[in-house]
Design a protein around this motif. Structure first.
Motif, PDB file in Angstrom:
ATOM      1  N   UNK A  65      15.440  20.297 -13.747  1.00 20.64           N
ATOM      2  CA  UNK A  65      14.512  20.576 -14.849  1.00 20.64           C
ATOM      3  C   UNK A  65      15.133  21.630 -15.754  1.00 20.64           C
ATOM      4  N   UNK A  66      14.697  21.657 -17.012  1.00 22.74           N
ATOM      5  CA  UNK A  66      15.139  22.755 -17.869  1.00 22.74           C
ATOM      6  C   UNK A  66      14.522  24.065 -17.379  1.00 22.74           C
ATOM      7  N   UNK A  67      15.253  25.115 -17.494  1.00 24.62           N
ATOM      8  CA  UNK A  67      14.798  26.430 -17.022  1.00 24.62           C
ATOM      9  C   UNK A  67      13.416  26.778 -17.577  1.00 24.62           C
ATOM     10  N   UNK A  68      13.158  26.408 -18.829  1.00 19.71           N
ATOM     11  CA  UNK A  68      11.892  26.776 -19.474  1.00 19.71           C
ATOM     12  C   UNK A  68      10.673  26.094 -18.858  1.00 19.71           C
ATOM     13  N   UNK A  69      10.854  25.041 -18.079  1.00 21.86           N
ATOM     14  CA  UNK A  69       9.716  24.339 -17.487  1.00 21.86           C
ATOM     15  C   UNK A  69       9.593  24.541 -15.979  1.00 21.86           C
ATOM     16  N   UNK A  70      10.500  25.303 -15.389  1.00 17.16           N
ATOM     17  CA  UNK A  70      10.437  25.497 -13.938  1.00 17.16           C
ATOM     18  C   UNK A  70       9.213  26.313 -13.535  1.00 17.16           C
ATOM     19  N   UNK A  71       8.938  27.395 -14.202  1.00 16.82           N
ATOM     20  CA  UNK A  71       7.780  28.214 -13.838  1.00 16.82           C
ATOM     21  C   UNK A  71       6.471  27.435 -13.987  1.00 16.82           C
ATOM     22  N   UNK A  72       6.238  26.733 -15.110  1.00 14.51           N
ATOM     23  CA  UNK A  72       5.006  25.936 -15.178  1.00 14.51           C
ATOM     24  C   UNK A  72       4.961  24.833 -14.114  1.00 14.51           C
ATOM     25  N   UNK A  73       6.101  24.253 -13.793  1.00 15.53           N
ATOM     26  CA  UNK A  73       6.134  23.227 -12.751  1.00 15.53           C
ATOM     27  C   UNK A  73       5.728  23.822 -11.405  1.00 15.53           C
ATOM     28  N   UNK A  74       6.139  25.056 -11.147  1.00 14.82           N
ATOM     29  CA  UNK A  74       5.770  25.700  -9.890  1.00 14.82           C
ATOM     30  C   UNK A  74       4.290  26.110  -9.889  1.00 14.82           C
ATOM     31  N   UNK A  75       3.743  26.468 -11.052  1.00 17.21           N
ATOM     32  CA  UNK A  75       2.300  26.726 -11.138  1.00 17.21           C
ATOM     33  C   UNK A  75       1.524  25.462 -10.776  1.00 17.21           C
ATOM     34  N   UNK A  76       2.017  24.335 -11.253  1.00 14.92           N
ATOM     35  CA  UNK A  76       1.396  23.053 -10.946  1.00 14.92           C
ATOM     36  C   UNK A  76       1.508  22.762  -9.442  1.00 14.92           C
ATOM     37  N   UNK A  77       2.695  22.935  -8.873  1.00 13.34           N
ATOM     38  CA  UNK A  77       2.932  22.637  -7.461  1.00 13.34           C
ATOM     39  C   UNK A  77       2.155  23.582  -6.548  1.00 13.34           C
ATOM     40  N   UNK A  78       2.019  24.838  -6.934  1.00 11.25           N
ATOM     41  CA  UNK A  78       1.298  25.806  -6.101  1.00 11.25           C
ATOM     42  C   UNK A  78      -0.140  25.364  -5.866  1.00 11.25           C
ATOM     43  N   UNK A  79      -0.745  24.777  -6.873  1.00  8.25           N
ATOM     44  CA  UNK A  79      -2.114  24.280  -6.703  1.00  8.25           C
ATOM     45  C   UNK A  79      -2.155  23.156  -5.674  1.00  8.25           C
ATOM     46  N   UNK A  80      -1.115  22.333  -5.616  1.00  7.36           N
ATOM     47  CA  UNK A  80      -1.054  21.272  -4.609  1.00  7.36           C
ATOM     48  C   UNK A  80      -0.907  21.854  -3.205  1.00  7.36           C
ATOM     49  N   UNK A  81      -0.145  22.935  -3.081  1.00  8.67           N
ATOM     50  CA  UNK A  81      -0.001  23.599  -1.781  1.00  8.67           C
ATOM     51  C   UNK A  81      -1.373  24.049  -1.286  1.00  8.67           C
ATOM     52  N   UNK A  96      -3.611  28.689 -14.464  1.00  7.43           N
ATOM     53  CA  UNK A  96      -2.157  28.478 -14.522  1.00  7.43           C
ATOM     54  C   UNK A  96      -1.838  26.989 -14.423  1.00  7.43           C
ATOM     55  N   UNK A  97      -2.519  26.281 -13.554  1.00  9.03           N
ATOM     56  CA  UNK A  97      -2.288  24.835 -13.436  1.00  9.03           C
ATOM     57  C   UNK A  97      -2.716  24.126 -14.713  1.00  9.03           C
ATOM     58  N   UNK A  98      -3.851  24.504 -15.273  1.00 10.50           N
ATOM     59  CA  UNK A  98      -4.316  23.884 -16.511  1.00 10.50           C
ATOM     60  C   UNK A  98      -3.339  24.138 -17.660  1.00 10.50           C
ATOM     61  N   UNK A  99      -2.816  25.373 -17.739  1.00 15.97           N
ATOM     62  CA  UNK A  99      -1.833  25.680 -18.789  1.00 15.97           C
ATOM     63  C   UNK A  99      -0.566  24.846 -18.595  1.00 15.97           C
ATOM     64  N   UNK A 100      -0.154  24.670 -17.347  1.00 19.25           N
ATOM     65  CA  UNK A 100       1.020  23.850 -17.068  1.00 19.25           C
ATOM     66  C   UNK A 100       0.768  22.405 -17.496  1.00 19.25           C
ATOM     67  N   UNK A 101      -0.388  21.872 -17.138  1.00 19.00           N
ATOM     68  CA  UNK A 101      -0.722  20.493 -17.536  1.00 19.00           C
ATOM     69  C   UNK A 101      -0.742  20.350 -19.051  1.00 19.00           C
TER      70      UNK A 101
END
Length: 148
Positions: A65-81, A96-101
């Motif tokens: 992934x591009x560096x700029x989208x890794x943090x939002x991707x992890x915000x999304x994944x954290x909610x799945x955890x 954070x998940x909503x902002x990522x989406x």
């Protein structure tokens, strides 16, 4: 290169190691690592949004992934955890998940374009795609109008 593989350390920057360990202990029936599986699934989803954008000149290798989208991707994944652990999302994590989406939707719509894999950090990417150059000739002058 501005794209890179996502790893457990990226997820740990967003959620606690204890939550990651608890998530891992709830392993799938096939014995695979649920953390690796979650990261792979999240990266594939975000790459799908990027591919829809059409403005990214070159996507990075599969699984990156591009560096700029890794943090939002992890915000999304954290909610799945937390969802898998049956832990309710607190307001900060839900937002954070909503902002990522929302960001991923903006990427797909072309409202936000992440860096291309081959992007030069010093290169300008905004501005018009073409530049119109013209010269204006003085077609009408006082001398030409004289006698009309």
């Amino acid at each position: 290169m501005n794209w890179r593989a996502v790893d457990e350390n990226d997820l740990a920057a967003t959620t606690s190691q204890g939550e990651i360990d608890a998530f891992r202990q709830d392993a799938s029936l096939d014995g695979s690592d649920p953390v690796a599986r979650l990261l792979k699934r999240t990266v594939a989803m975000v790459r799908g949004y990027i591919a829809t954008n059409g403005k990214v000149r070159r996507m990075g290798p599969s699984g990156t992934l591009p560096e700029s989208l890794i943090s939002p991707a992890m915000d999304y994944a954290a909610a799945d955890v937390l969802k898998r652990l049956a832990v309710p999302l607190n307001d900060d994590r839900r937002k954070a998940r909503e902002r990522a989406e929302d960001l991923f939707k903006d990427v797909a719509a072309g409202k936000y374009t992440p860096e291309s894999d081959d992007a030069d950090d010093t290169a300008s990417t905004d501005g018009p795609a073409i530049e119109v150059v013209c010269t204006v000739r003085d077609r009408v002058s006082a001398a030409k109008l004289e006698g009309l």
